[in-house]
Design a protein around this motif. Structure first.
Motif, PDB file in Angstrom:
ATOM      1  N   UNK A  63       0.778  -1.234   0.000  1.00 48.39           N
ATOM      2  CA  UNK A  63       0.000   0.000   0.000  1.00 48.39           C
ATOM      3  C   UNK A  63       0.803   1.274   0.000  1.00 48.39           C
ATOM      4  N   UNK A  64       1.052   1.814  -1.163  1.00 48.45           N
ATOM      5  CA  UNK A  64       1.761   3.073  -1.242  1.00 48.45           C
ATOM      6  C   UNK A  64       1.693   3.649  -2.634  1.00 48.45           C
ATOM      7  N   UNK A  65       2.298   4.789  -2.791  1.00 48.29           N
ATOM      8  CA  UNK A  65       2.355   5.454  -4.087  1.00 48.29           C
ATOM      9  C   UNK A  65       3.809   5.646  -4.461  1.00 48.29           C
ATOM     10  N   UNK A  66       4.051   5.717  -5.760  1.00 49.71           N
ATOM     11  CA  UNK A  66       5.407   5.929  -6.268  1.00 49.71           C
ATOM     12  C   UNK A  66       5.532   7.408  -6.623  1.00 49.71           C
ATOM     13  N   UNK A  67       6.644   8.003  -6.225  1.00 49.25           N
ATOM     14  CA  UNK A  67       6.865   9.426  -6.481  1.00 49.25           C
ATOM     15  C   UNK A  67       8.177   9.605  -7.246  1.00 49.25           C
ATOM     16  N   UNK A  68       8.147  10.461  -8.277  1.00 50.24           N
ATOM     17  CA  UNK A  68       9.359  10.701  -9.047  1.00 50.24           C
ATOM     18  C   UNK A  68      10.082  11.944  -8.552  1.00 50.24           C
ATOM     19  N   UNK A  69      11.183  12.281  -9.189  1.00 46.04           N
ATOM     20  CA  UNK A  69      12.001  13.407  -8.741  1.00 46.04           C
ATOM     21  C   UNK A  69      11.324  14.757  -8.947  1.00 46.04           C
ATOM     22  N   UNK A  70      10.276  14.796  -9.785  1.00 47.09           N
ATOM     23  CA  UNK A  70       9.532  16.038  -9.994  1.00 47.09           C
ATOM     24  C   UNK A  70       8.330  16.160  -9.066  1.00 47.09           C
ATOM     25  N   UNK A  71       8.114  15.147  -8.221  1.00 44.07           N
ATOM     26  CA  UNK A  71       6.986  15.177  -7.289  1.00 44.07           C
ATOM     27  C   UNK A  71       5.708  14.578  -7.834  1.00 44.07           C
ATOM     28  N   UNK A  72       5.723  14.040  -9.058  1.00 40.13           N
ATOM     29  CA  UNK A  72       4.546  13.365  -9.612  1.00 40.13           C
ATOM     30  C   UNK A  72       4.342  12.048  -8.877  1.00 40.13           C
ATOM     31  N   UNK A  73       3.086  11.713  -8.581  1.00 37.61           N
ATOM     32  CA  UNK A  73       2.818  10.468  -7.866  1.00 37.61           C
ATOM     33  C   UNK A  73       1.894   9.570  -8.678  1.00 37.61           C
ATOM     34  N   UNK A  74       2.071   8.288  -8.469  1.00 40.59           N
ATOM     35  CA  UNK A  74       1.252   7.273  -9.121  1.00 40.59           C
ATOM     36  C   UNK A  74      -0.044   7.092  -8.347  1.00 40.59           C
ATOM     37  N   UNK A  75      -1.002   6.380  -8.941  1.00 41.27           N
ATOM     38  CA  UNK A  75      -2.125   5.919  -8.130  1.00 41.27           C
ATOM     39  C   UNK A  75      -1.596   4.935  -7.071  1.00 41.27           C
ATOM     40  N   UNK A  76      -2.426   4.579  -6.125  1.00 43.31           N
ATOM     41  CA  UNK A  76      -2.036   3.644  -5.072  1.00 43.31           C
ATOM     42  C   UNK A  76      -1.640   2.307  -5.696  1.00 43.31           C
ATOM     43  N   UNK A  77      -0.543   1.728  -5.216  1.00 44.89           N
ATOM     44  CA  UNK A  77      -0.039   0.433  -5.673  1.00 44.89           C
ATOM     45  C   UNK A  77      -0.100  -0.519  -4.493  1.00 44.89           C
ATOM     46  N   UNK A  78      -0.536  -1.767  -4.737  1.00 39.90           N
ATOM     47  CA  UNK A  78      -0.765  -2.717  -3.643  1.00 39.90           C
ATOM     48  C   UNK A  78       0.513  -3.250  -2.998  1.00 39.90           C
ATOM     49  N   UNK A  79       1.445  -3.727  -3.801  1.00 41.66           N
ATOM     50  CA  UNK A  79       2.677  -4.326  -3.271  1.00 41.66           C
ATOM     51  C   UNK A  79       3.848  -3.817  -4.105  1.00 41.66           C
ATOM     52  N   UNK A  80       4.917  -3.409  -3.425  1.00 42.07           N
ATOM     53  CA  UNK A  80       6.123  -2.934  -4.111  1.00 42.07           C
ATOM     54  C   UNK A  80       7.341  -3.661  -3.570  1.00 42.07           C
TER      55      UNK A  80
END
Length: 146
Positions: A60-77
């Motif tokens: 349960x989390x989101x992925x964030x890039x160096x520009x601050x853009x975030x993904x939708x919620x991802x179940x397992x990383x």
């Protein structure tokens, strides 16, 4: 360990996963949120048993890039071993350290299935660092199914 032992071990793991799936499916109707969270944790536990030690498996989390853009919620990383321990509980994971991302489903329909090769939109680690929008297009779907 002989080849027979490996087959027996894999058969036992398959039975364990199937039993857990049946238990979660029985509860999904009355409390789909909790069943879904437990399904995610079940897959995370399986991955923790199989990925090399040092890699971080989180739910349960989101992925964030160096520009601050975030993904939708991802179940397992699965995160690189060098991921800073102090950032593990923030639930916004740095794209440059994401090794794999999974969306887990207790129910799987045709609409859920799309073909997305692992590095379809990213050309290796450099492509992943370019942005979450590229990295999150290759989120894989896993399903607890018999």
């Amino acid at each position: 360990m002989s080849l027979h032992d490996i087959r027996l071990f894999m058969s036992q793991m398959t039975h364990e996963i199937s039993s857990e799936y049946a238990r979660l499916q029985a509860r999904a109707g009355e409390d789909p949120g909790t069943a879904g969270s437990q399904g995610e944790e079940t897959w995370a536990q399986i991955l923790r048993r199989w990925v090399p030690s040092g890699y971080h498996v989180v739910t349960g989390g989101r992925v964030i890039d160096t520009d601050g853009n975030t993904s939708p919620q991802v179940d397992v990383l699965i995160l690189h071993p060098s991921y800073p321990p102090g950032l593990l509980e923030i639930k916004h994971y740095l794209a440059s350290a994401v090794i794999a991302a999974f969306e887990c489903k207790l129910t799987l329909t045709r609409a859920h299935i799309t073909f997305q090769p692992c590095l379809q939109s990213a050309s290796g680690p450099v492509g992943l660092r370019r942005g979450v929008h590229q990295a999150t297009r290759s989120v894989h779907r896993c399903s607890m199914r018999r």
